[in-house]
Design an enzyme around this catalytic site. Sequence first.
Site, PDB file in Angstrom:
ATOM      1  N   GLU A  96       0.824  -1.217   0.000  1.00  0.00           N
ATOM      2  CA  GLU A  96       0.000   0.000   0.000  1.00  0.00           C
ATOM      3  C   GLU A  96       0.861   1.272   0.000  1.00  0.00           C
ATOM      4  O   GLU A  96       0.519   2.255  -0.647  1.00  0.00           O
ATOM      5  CB  GLU A  96      -0.973  -0.013   1.178  1.00  0.00           C
ATOM      6  CG  GLU A  96      -1.970  -1.166   1.124  1.00  0.00           C
ATOM      7  CD  GLU A  96      -2.718  -1.291  -0.202  1.00  0.00           C
ATOM      8  OE1 GLU A  96      -3.032  -0.255  -0.833  1.00  0.00           O
ATOM      9  OE2 GLU A  96      -2.980  -2.435  -0.624  1.00  0.00           O
TER      10      GLU A  96
ATOM     11  N   HIS B 147       1.944   1.961  -3.487  1.00  0.00           N
ATOM     12  CA  HIS B 147       0.908   2.667  -4.258  1.00  0.00           C
ATOM     13  C   HIS B 147       0.953   4.162  -3.977  1.00  0.00           C
ATOM     14  O   HIS B 147       0.841   4.985  -4.886  1.00  0.00           O
ATOM     15  CB  HIS B 147      -0.485   2.145  -3.913  1.00  0.00           C
ATOM     16  CG  HIS B 147      -0.856   0.885  -4.613  1.00  0.00           C
ATOM     17  ND1 HIS B 147      -0.784   0.734  -5.982  1.00  0.00           N
ATOM     18  CD2 HIS B 147      -1.315  -0.297  -4.129  1.00  0.00           C
ATOM     19  CE1 HIS B 147      -1.185  -0.478  -6.304  1.00  0.00           C
ATOM     20  NE2 HIS B 147      -1.504  -1.129  -5.197  1.00  0.00           N
TER      21      HIS B 147
END
Length: 114
Positions: free
Chosen positions: A8, A11
Amino acid sequence: MAIIVSHEVAHQWFGNLVTMEWWTNLWLNEGFATWISYMATDILFPEWKVWSQFLQQTTGRLIMDALEHSHPIQVEVHHARSVLEIFDTFSYKKGSAVILMMQAYLGDDIFQSF
């Protein structure tokens, strides 16, 4: 947990570098985040040997790639509403395996220059 958090963060951190133009290139976005999550976790915790885990999971999943319902990592998406159909193992694991192979083939210096 470290791999998920790293995925994450990838990202968020690299989003502008690998944000896809359209959903057709989802594999690059998810494959890159998956690849970098294992790389970061390996750097932080080398004793965990996460690349062995990656290879086990990826090999097992890529066996499915030989089945009839498989699809290429790059899939043409005509409508955004159909994108959920391609959020699958192939986008994550096959995409990251291709990126890992490119890194291994090109070497770190050339790979990082792209």
